[in-house]
Design an enzyme around this catalytic site. Structure first.
Site, PDB file in Angstrom:
ATOM      1  N   ALA A  41      -3.749   5.914  -2.159  1.00  0.00           N
ATOM      2  CA  ALA A  41      -4.698   5.565  -1.101  1.00  0.00           C
ATOM      3  C   ALA A  41      -4.533   4.120  -0.638  1.00  0.00           C
ATOM      4  O   ALA A  41      -4.498   3.201  -1.462  1.00  0.00           O
ATOM      5  CB  ALA A  41      -6.126   5.778  -1.589  1.00  0.00           C
ATOM      6  N   GLY A  46      -4.216  -1.066  -6.734  1.00  0.00           N
ATOM      7  CA  GLY A  46      -2.838  -0.789  -7.137  1.00  0.00           C
ATOM      8  C   GLY A  46      -1.928  -0.533  -5.945  1.00  0.00           C
ATOM      9  O   GLY A  46      -0.796  -1.027  -5.886  1.00  0.00           O
ATOM     10  N   CYS A  47      -2.415   0.217  -4.983  1.00  0.00           N
ATOM     11  CA  CYS A  47      -1.609   0.551  -3.804  1.00  0.00           C
ATOM     12  C   CYS A  47      -1.360  -0.684  -2.946  1.00  0.00           C
ATOM     13  O   CYS A  47      -0.288  -0.838  -2.364  1.00  0.00           O
ATOM     14  CB  CYS A  47      -2.277   1.659  -2.998  1.00  0.00           C
ATOM     15  SG  CYS A  47      -2.400   3.207  -3.937  1.00  0.00           S
ATOM     16  N   THR A  48      -2.347  -1.574  -2.891  1.00  0.00           N
ATOM     17  CA  THR A  48      -2.172  -2.821  -2.142  1.00  0.00           C
ATOM     18  C   THR A  48      -1.116  -3.687  -2.817  1.00  0.00           C
ATOM     19  O   THR A  48      -0.226  -4.230  -2.157  1.00  0.00           O
ATOM     20  CB  THR A  48      -3.519  -3.577  -2.033  1.00  0.00           C
ATOM     21  OG1 THR A  48      -4.437  -2.748  -1.318  1.00  0.00           O
ATOM     22  CG2 THR A  48      -3.357  -4.909  -1.331  1.00  0.00           C
ATOM     23  N   ALA A  51       2.342  -2.097  -2.145  1.00  0.00           N
ATOM     24  CA  ALA A  51       2.765  -2.263  -0.748  1.00  0.00           C
ATOM     25  C   ALA A  51       3.149  -3.718  -0.468  1.00  0.00           C
ATOM     26  O   ALA A  51       4.155  -3.979   0.208  1.00  0.00           O
ATOM     27  CB  ALA A  51       1.651  -1.816   0.190  1.00  0.00           C
TER      28      ALA A  51
END
Length: 155
Positions: A41, A46-48, A51
């Site tokens: 998401a 974590g995804c930030t 990315a």
């Protein structure tokens, strides 16, 4: 559980909308290597981190002939906000029906905080110039993953 891909498998082709609702087709990138990574998401910690690691290493990856595509179930509008907020400079693709996630084995049962849940399995693939999987990594960690990938690729 969806089937997992392995080195030597043909990369399942796809066309998904990016954050600007423009279609991106994997096979259009033939002739270059492509990192395709799946994340749960946009705008989560974590995804930030993951990315932003790709963003910060993009020049070196691109210089080595490697493009990057990030795929999540988020809708294009959410991806656009994520891209703008974090200054992301590679395509983020939307797979709200999770079709591509399933074809690539990046959606299914996983363990989160000791519980078995169904969701996006953080995964990264390297697709070679001919459209075959060169490397398939499932259940990768968000932190430190890009550095390990660069080391493995000698970039």
């Amino acid at each position: 559980m969806s089937t997992r891909l392995a080195a030597g498998d043909p990369a399942p082709d796809f066309t998904l909308l990016d954050a600007d609702e423009k279609p991106v087709t994997l096979s259009d990138l033939r002739g270059r290597k492509v990192i395709v990574y799946f994340y749960p998401a946009a705008s989560t910690p974590g995804c930030t981190k993951q990315a932003c690691d790709f963003r910060d290493n993009l020049a070196e990856l691109n210089g080595a002939g490697i493009d990057v595509l990030g795929i999540s179930p988020d809708k294009p509008a959410k991806l656009a906000r994520f891209r703008e907020k974090e200054g992301l400079t590679f395509p983020l693709l939307s797979d709200p029906e999770r079709t591509v996630l399933q074809e690539w084995g990046a959606f299914g049962e996983k363990t989160m905080y000791g519980k078995t849940v169904t969701g996006v399995i953080r995964s990264t693939f390297l697709v070679d110039e001919e459209g075959k999987i060169e490397a398939a990594q499932y259940n990768v960690r968000a932190t430190g993953h890009v550095a390990k990938l660069r080391k493995d690729l000698k970039v």
